[in-house]
Each structure stands twice: as structure tokens, then as C-alpha cells.
Scaffold this motif. Sequence first.
Motif: not given
Length: 643
Positions: A550-554
Amino acid sequence: MSLCSPFHRSQSRRTGRSSTTNGDRTTTPVGHASRARRLGRACLETLEDRRFLSFAPAASFPIGPNPQAVATADLNKDGRVDLVTSNPGDNTISVLLGDGGGGFGPAAHFNVHVTAGADQATLAIADFTGDGDLDVVTVQKIYNYGDVSRLPGNGDGTFGQATNIGGGATSAAAGHFNADGNIDLVVSAHDELGYGYLQTFLSDGGGFTYPASHVMPSAGAALALGHIDGDGTLDVLRLMPNGWVVPGNGDGTFFRPYLFYGIEFPTAPGESAVALGDFTGDDNLDAVIASQTVDIHRGHGNGSFDGPTFHTANGAAHTAVATGDFDVDGKLDAVVTDADTGTVSVMLGNGDGTLRFAGAFATGSSPSGVAVGDFNGDGRIDVAATTGGSNTVSVLLNDGNWGPEVPPPPPPLLRIGHAMVTEENVGTADARFTVTLSAASDRDVTFRYATADGTATAGVDYAAASGLVTIPAGQTSATIAVAVHGDRIFESSESFSVLLTEPTDAVIAEGWAFATIVDDEPSISVGDARLTEGNSGVTYATFTVSLSLAYDEPVSVDFATADGTATAGGDYQAAAGTLTFAAGETTKTVRIAVFGDTLIENDEYFSLDLGGPSGNAFIADGRAHGTIANDDFPTPRKRGKNK
């Protein structure tokens, strides 16, 4: 390796050296001494002021350039111990005749036979021709590939013209390998591809016969000879880099040539030299190996050895080792060169396979080879060491004052370990290097450090750093933290290094380490799909596209279909587009329409390809197959009865 003359004939079994007797003269080969590594020096008090010193200050004698190995023998038959050194700096040997009082005459130089300039050398001394005069064999090593030269002795300390007897060698030693009474030669060698082997040059009393070879699993250098497996024949111990015992057959060959490598035992990293001797008093030969430490491997008399028992000497670059009973207590001792501190360390034996540090004695710059002998006729064992940085041989006379005083332990060794850090997306994260001491000191230990670029660049990937670090007295470790910059750019793992210098009250054993910066941007992959086409209408092949984390930006990625055996417009509907993972999302799906039919055909497939990822991610697996399984089959014919 450095093997030297025994001081009494009764010691030849105890020390494990293979002695060669010519009349009343006994000589022993001397082997490998590697070049000094350039390491930081400890700040040490002057050794000569200590009460417990048992060697007089070294007397130095000029010899040829870049001397390496040194050997002792009575070359001119006057009953006094002489010295021979190998000098790869000008491809010579130097001969210094002893005066019997601990002094030596000026060096005489004799050329060896080499094809190019050498960087290291080893020696073996014996009467190979049976004429009563000692000869010298030297290996001048050139980038791990050396020439073997024999210099015939004239019996007066001079030598005739050298002849080449072999190539590809790294070290040599002399001994009786068959029962014909002539002294033979064994050579450690390897070919240009790095395959190792032992060669035995058998003497016929006038020259050497064609060598018998024994294949080894890898290249090696240092050799030691002795009766290791209890069968009465001379065996070889070879470092390559672990220890290997290669049993001799007694006929000049080794056990099952070309088929059997030998008996392996583990050694510590960085081994440079080896000698054999009985350090436990059980009449079995043990091995003493010079590496960053001084290590004893207990022998069992059957060709096998235990793993190392470690002992700390002065410094961390011990390039040569010799054995003898220096304090005359009936227990075997060892002496090693300390190439990084300009000393030799004496390690007294406790009789149980352990050693104790008895002092470090100044020689000259970068001692590389060591030999022992009674140079002044007082019955005590003295030491000679070549000094590659001073172009001399240093002679240290044993004053016998080993006394009850115990010298302080040698300075502890500094080692730095590697680091690994995940870079993060924003801000910084620390790469943390741990620096350890081999033992706690009663003084503060200080050293300097500095970073250096590798594939990572200072100012972009990490913050350059340098400074002074103190390990307080009584403690054994410190940490160096280097800030690593986060970013959102996909890239391969990168690295930078830290170098230690200028230690005080310690010696650098491992002064370089690297930090690996692990990229934390996500990877994108797509999985295969399979479906049955149906007889009509549309069904859908569903492909799952995943982020590794999971990443913290698109994160976005393009997709498009491509024909395989299936054709767009006939078997499926072509599609293309862009997927966008919102912050926190890890999966997306792509649905591709597949057209049903009633045609009888094989299974078909098409591809879904990923491309054009956003700069904060990368594609790990960018192609998936969509398999269209056929569900139409021919109707089997019914069998009827004949009418």
C-alpha cells in the motif's frame, strides 16, 4: 607461510617441520609471506621501555627491495646460522652470513629466474642435488602466477645461475616424498582459470623429474608439511582458503590423485600463513594459522583438525608465522609478523592448545616474513623478520627474560559492520553502522570516519558525513548514523561506504563497510486469466493488477491488450486504458469482453500488457495471458447394427 629451522634435532617432530639432514646440518623450507595491508596504526607506547621485553631491540641489515620470505640455514658450513631472503622488488635473493654472535655480514645478492616483475615470493632450502651443498628454490609470484627457480649452492654461501623449473606456482616447500633418500619439492600452483593443484618435483639426486600433479578444488597459497595422518608418510596442509590436508602416498603422489581432494577444516577469514607443531603435548600435530588473529586448530593425528581457537596479537594483518620454545618451558610457542603495526608478536603456548600474548617487538615498516634460529649460540631462540617497507631484515635476540611479568594485552581490534536501510518516501532515515572492539579497553578509544559515494550520491541520496567517534573505556561498541534522503522515485538499490581511519589505542581490523539503500516504491504486477468462451454472447476475462504494498499517494499504470492466437474483434474485444490505485489500494481489475461462438477450435489466448507506470512505482510483471477455453466439440458418431 613461514617454516624455519628447528633448533635441536629433537624438536623436528614437535614443531612439525619437515627437516632435511645433510651430514650434520639440518635445514627447513620457508614458505609464504603475503604483502602488508595498509591499515590504520594504533597509538602505542614505546615498547622498548617495558620491563617485560625479552628480545633486545632489533638490529637491521639492508637487503634487496621489497623483501618477503626469510629462511635460516648454515650455507657455508661454519656451524653458524645464516639468513636468506627473497626480494621480488628486483627478483633476487639476499644471503647474509652469520658471525655466530648475533650479527650478520653484508648481503650478497643473486638473481632468480622470472619472466616479469614479481610482487611476492617464497623460499625453500635443501640439498636437492645430493652434493652436500644447500640449494635454494624460490617462487616469485606475479599476480598470483609465479615462476619456480632453483639456485645451486656452492657450499660457501654463494650460488650459481638460477634455472626455471616450473610456472603457475604460489609457494613451495621441500621434503622427502618418496623413499629414495633424495629431497623433493612440492609446489602449490594454479592455472590461469584459477583451478588449483599440487605439484611434486621428485629429485633424482641431480635434477627434478617431471612433476606429479594433484587437482585441488580451488587455488591456494600457503603450505605446511608434516606427518599429519599417522601413516608415516609426509603430508601437505594447504590453505585455499579453508585448510585442506592432502595425504601423501609415500611415492611422491598424493592420495588418489585427480579424484580425492583431501580433508577440509574451516579457518577464519583472511588467513595468510600456516605452520605445524604440537601445541597440546599429545604428540599430534596442530596447525597455527596467521590471519587477523592467531588461530590454533587442534589436530587428531588422523588428518583431521578442529575449528579455530582465536588469539589476539598486536594489529590485525599477520602475514607470516613461525614456531619455537622461546621461554624454554617445554611448551611450543609462536611468533607472527604484524604488518600493520611494524612489530612481531610472540604468543607463548600454555601447553593445552591455547596461547597468551607475551609482547610486540618493533622491527621496521611492514614486516612480511619471519624465521627463527639461535643466531648468537646462547641456546635461546631468536627471531628474524623481513620488513618490506624498510628493505631490511631485522634480527631480534632473545635475552631469556620472560619472567613473571605479564605484558598488557595488545590493543583491541576495531571492526565496522555493513548497514541496510529503507529510504522512505519523504524526510530521512538513518543508515546505522555498528563499530565494535574485540575487547573492552581501559582507555577511551577514538577513531575518525568519513563517507564515500558508491552507486548512491552524497547530497542526493544521502548526507555526506565525517567526524570523530569515541568508544568510552570499558565499552565495546559505537554507532555511526548517516542520514538517507527519502524520495518517490523508483530506482534500484544503491550503496555508499564508510571508512575508518586514525584510531587511538586500537587497531583497525575491518575499516570499511557499505550501506545498502533499499528502495521502498511499490511494484506492479498482473496475473493471468482463464475463462470458457460460451456459445454466444459475451463473457469476461478478469485480470487482477496488484501493488506490492500500500502506498500513501496514487499510483497509475497503462494497460492494453495484444493478439496471441486469439484475434481482437473476432475472439475478444481490444481494450486499452489507465488504472489508478488510490492511496492505500493494492488491487485493481481489468475486464476484457470475450465473444462466444460454436466453432470447433483449439484453446486460444491473448495478452494484457502493462506499461507507462507513474514515477513512484515500477512494473515487476507486466504481461499476463488470457486463455479462452474452447467448449465446442464434434458430436461422436453413433454405431448401429447392420441390417
